[in-house]
Design an enzyme around this catalytic site. Structure first.
Site, mmCIF file in Angstrom:
data_model
loop_
_atom_site.group_PDB
_atom_site.id
_atom_site.type_symbol
_atom_site.label_atom_id
_atom_site.label_comp_id
_atom_site.label_asym_id
_atom_site.label_seq_id
_atom_site.Cartn_x
_atom_site.Cartn_y
_atom_site.Cartn_z
ATOM 1 C CB SER A 78 -57.116 96.144 75.114
ATOM 2 O OG SER A 78 -55.987 96.019 74.261
ATOM 3 C CG ASN A 79 -54.848 99.414 71.237
ATOM 4 O OD1 ASN A 79 -54.792 99.086 70.063
ATOM 5 N ND2 ASN A 79 -54.085 98.851 72.156
ATOM 6 C CG ASP A 139 -45.372 99.432 74.973
ATOM 7 O OD1 ASP A 139 -44.508 99.137 74.123
ATOM 8 O OD2 ASP A 139 -46.496 98.907 75.010
ATOM 9 C CG ASN A 140 -40.267 98.112 73.292
ATOM 10 O OD1 ASN A 140 -39.095 98.050 72.900
ATOM 11 N ND2 ASN A 140 -41.242 98.590 72.521
ATOM 12 C CB CYS A 197 -49.152 98.941 79.733
ATOM 13 S SG CYS A 197 -48.126 100.420 79.911
ATOM 14 C CB CYS A 360 -48.051 84.185 84.125
ATOM 15 S SG CYS A 360 -46.967 84.191 82.684
#
Length: 401
Positions: A78-79, A139-140, A197, A360
């Site tokens: 997925s990267n 991203d955090n 993301c 979820c």
């Protein structure tokens, strides 16, 4: 604001370097002296992902002599949609190793230092202290506050960016010369308030546009040229093809860089500061009653036989449900619960006297809905691990994201 160059000029340029950087040498703002400064410069890039990929490539192409990259992750399929440092042959490899190979192919004249580790309180000051500036591609929120605090305590510039969906923000934080990250964001948002993301998505090519801005800001600071993004946040809307600028001032009351700072050392636990557990999930997210996916599988089979009653609710967004779904569930997005748009009486009636089961993507948002229902006196169970656990342990044919 005129900022003196961060990097001192190296002794000279080789013939190979002069040929490679010829288009820099003819720029009056760079020239041979500026290129020698880049040769002697040291830049730390935190993260070799979406933002780190273009940043690393352009810093290496520009001739930054020593580039450090810290990342503990491995390349996942997925990267590849946005992390252009890596390719299919790199799947499963540490990202720092893949990055080193890519940089070596692009420019063998620069040195890339691999830090295959997780940035934390125990190593941040030592790592940051070894470089002229830091470019943040994380991203955090926990890591952003950690990087900001380490840079402020050491007097280093911090080139920051954030992307989500089609939107991005870029700025330079440098305590003593302008605001720090805490001046703009004194407190982290509530856990789960900002989607990751993976949950919200990101336009892959947006990383290239924003990462190149970060690289440009780093080069400007190293050379002492132009007007850096100090005291300014550049905001980009890719859908509208619009850039705009927002001013941000240093806060005299900032606990880190203000007039009377109360933060004089790194915090012991940045995950806890951001309301997260060490595993990266919101603190308390697992405090409610949970159901393992194996138990859910068995209960779904029992319901088919008429031996069990319950309502299985998917609290994700509709677009996520198009990717993967646990059979036998109904969609009620988390926002509907938060906005009071759900008739709770109808919800419990639909459970036919049984329980409400929630899921979820990973179990975080469903745990938050579970808390909302608990406040209304409705007992529910949270499916631990969500569709990711379902795909891993029950139905591998389900795509993950």
């Amino acid at each position: 604001m005129n900022i003196p160059p961060l990097a001192a000029p190296a002794a000279g340029l080789t013939a190979a370097e002069q040929r490679r950087y010829a288009r820099h040498l003819t720029l009056p703002e760079v020239g041979p002296e500026g290129q020698r400064r880049l040769k002697d410069a040291r830049v730390l890039v935190v993260g070799a992902g979406g933002l780190g990929s273009p940043t690393l490539l352009y810093l290496a192409a520009a001739g930054v002599g020593t580039i450090g990259v810290i990342d503990f992750d491995v390349v996942d399929e997925s990267n590849l949609q946005r992390q252009v440092l890596h390719g299919v042959p790199d799947l499963g490899r540490p990202k720092v190793d893949s990055a080193a190979d890519a940089i070596a192919r692009l420019n063998p004249l620069v040195r890339l230092i691999r830090h295959h580790a997780q940035l934390g309180t125990d190593n941040a000051l030592e790592l940051v202290g070894d470089y002229d500036l830091v470019v943040d591609g994380t991203d955090n929120f926990a890591t952003r506050y950690l990087v900001n605090d380490a840079c402020a305590l050491l007097g280093k510039p911090y080139v920051w960016a954030s992307i989500l969906r089609f939107d991005a923000q870029v700025s330079v934080f440098w305590a003593g010369h302008g605001p720090c990250y805490r001046c703009l964001f004194p407190e982290p948002p509530p856990p789960g308030a900002v989607p990751s993301c993976a949950e919200g998505g990101v336009l892959g090519l947006l990383c290239g546009a924003v990462g190149s801005v970060q690289a440009a800001e780093a080069v400007k600071l190293l050379l002492g040229i132009g007007k850096p993004l100090l005291g300014r946040v550049l905001v980009h809307d890719a859908l509208a093809a619009r850039w705009r600028e927002l001013p941000v001032a240093a806060d005299p009351a900032c606990p880190l860089c203000g007039d009377s700072p109360t933060i004089t050392a790194l915090l012991e636990d940045y995950q806890a500061f951001c309301g997260m557990t060490r595993g990266g999930t919101p603190a308390g997210a697992a405090s409610g009653a949970a159901l393992e996916v194996e138990q859910l599988r068995d209960r779904l089979a029992a319901r088919e036989r008429g031996e069990d009653t319950f309502l299985l609710v998917d609290v994700r967004e509709p677009v996520e449900r198009e990717i993967s779904v646990i059979p036998g569930s109904v969609l009620v997005p988390k926002g509907a619960f938060e906005g009071g748009a759900v008739d709770l009486a109808e919800l419990t009636a639909a459970a036919e006297g049984g329980e409400v089961l929630l899921y979820c993507r990973s179990g975080v948002r469903s745990a938050q809905v579970q808390e909302i229902l608990s406040e209304q006196g409705i007992r529910s169970l949270n499916v631990a691990g969500g569709v990711l656990a379902w795909a891993e342990r029950i139905d591998p044919s389900q795509p993950t994201y």
